[in-house]
Design an enzyme around this catalytic site. Sequence first.
Site, PDB file in Angstrom:
ATOM      1  N   THR A   1       0.823  -1.203   0.000  1.00  0.00           N
ATOM      2  CA  THR A   1       0.000   0.000   0.000  1.00  0.00           C
ATOM      3  C   THR A   1       0.857   1.254   0.000  1.00  0.00           C
ATOM      4  O   THR A   1       1.993   1.247   0.507  1.00  0.00           O
ATOM      5  CB  THR A   1      -0.892   0.010   1.262  1.00  0.00           C
ATOM      6  N   ASP A   2       0.296   2.340  -0.518  1.00  0.00           N
ATOM      7  CA  ASP A   2       1.002   3.629  -0.478  1.00  0.00           C
ATOM      8  C   ASP A   2       1.137   4.169   0.940  1.00  0.00           C
ATOM      9  O   ASP A   2       1.957   5.055   1.200  1.00  0.00           O
ATOM     10  CB  ASP A   2       0.303   4.657  -1.370  1.00  0.00           C
ATOM     11  N   GLU A   3       0.384   3.640   1.879  1.00  0.00           N
ATOM     12  CA  GLU A   3       0.423   4.165   3.249  1.00  0.00           C
ATOM     13  C   GLU A   3       1.770   3.921   3.940  1.00  0.00           C
ATOM     14  O   GLU A   3       2.061   4.557   4.952  1.00  0.00           O
ATOM     15  CB  GLU A   3      -0.725   3.580   4.082  1.00  0.00           C
TER      16      GLU A   3
ATOM     17  N   TYR B   1      -1.198  -0.092  11.231  1.00  0.00           N
ATOM     18  CA  TYR B   1      -1.439  -0.814   9.979  1.00  0.00           C
ATOM     19  C   TYR B   1      -0.318  -0.571   8.980  1.00  0.00           C
ATOM     20  O   TYR B   1       0.295  -1.503   8.439  1.00  0.00           O
ATOM     21  CB  TYR B   1      -2.783  -0.411   9.363  1.00  0.00           C
TER      22      TYR B   1
ATOM     23  N   LYS C   1       2.606  -3.132   7.356  1.00  0.00           N
ATOM     24  CA  LYS C   1       2.784  -3.358   5.921  1.00  0.00           C
ATOM     25  C   LYS C   1       4.200  -2.988   5.486  1.00  0.00           C
ATOM     26  O   LYS C   1       4.813  -3.687   4.667  1.00  0.00           O
ATOM     27  CB  LYS C   1       1.758  -2.571   5.122  1.00  0.00           C
TER      28      LYS C   1
END
Length: 331
Positions: free
Chosen positions: A130-132, A154, A158
């Site tokens: 994810t970009d997060e 989260y 990741k």
Amino acid sequence: MTHTRMLVTGGAGFIGSHYVRRLLGAGGPGDVSITVLDKLTYAGNPTNLDPVRAHPGFRFVHGDICDRDLVTDLVAGHDQIVHFAAESHVDRSITGAAAFVTTNVLGTQTLLDAALHRPATRARFLHVSTDEVYGSLAQGSWPENHPLRPTSPYAASKASSDLMALSYHRTFGLDVRVTRCSNNYGPHQFPEKVIPLFITHLLDGRKVPLYGQGFLNVRDWLHIDDHVQGLELVRTKGRAGEVYNIGGGTELSNRELTTLLLELAGAGWESVEHVPDRPGHDLRYSVDHTKIATELGYRPRKDFTEGLTETFAWYRDHRDWWEPLKAHAAL
């Protein structure tokens, strides 16, 4: 034609099931068989796979990616792993991070070990992230070599799994490819996420909860069809050991997104309830997808207005899918 045996983790979820339906449906590559491994937590829905359940190349296994014996057994019979399985909701990670570390970090490491020690040739490993993991960005867009600065439990879990996956390439030579996508939307998305949550609330005549005033939080939106397109390009043509951003090219503030959803529902701003922002809320995400465009020919194809309209219509026409989910999750 070489036949590829694929293990897809988290294949009953929103993105994973769309990927499986795409590969085994009409117009798919035709040279693959797929085993889905899914724990069927609250966000995993076996009905998402009904359209391909009768396909001769489809198999479903109910299980946990942290189950080392099961994973070792399954990976031994597959050539490639596409790894979607993850705990993915930021709000849930803030109230309970342990499950995120267990699934996202330990589960990924368990799969990597099985891919590395497979009795035959090592399995190719496509790790979906994810970009997060990049954190918040005031301006511009993140390239793949931008430092990882996750802010939520989260995103931190990741980022950890990304680094673990890449370490297996650098240390052991395992064919690992990592993708980092922007915010996905489309049909079959669990209704805790902002677009399906707002749509289903509006369809029920309820108010939608907008963080703060909605001006500050900005996201790049990616239709699920375009995400799957990017994933297939990386799986089939990408380079081992590389990271590829997959972006949608439509950047909107949460307020702009809410305005569009209100218009589709025929509702006004009286249907919006402003709620306190969550802790550590990242303000803006934006990925630079030049690399995957230049190397692999990726480009987003779905117009956002068209995609959002189609998504709204899908939820309007599939109450039987989302009503039980919202009731069970008390959303």
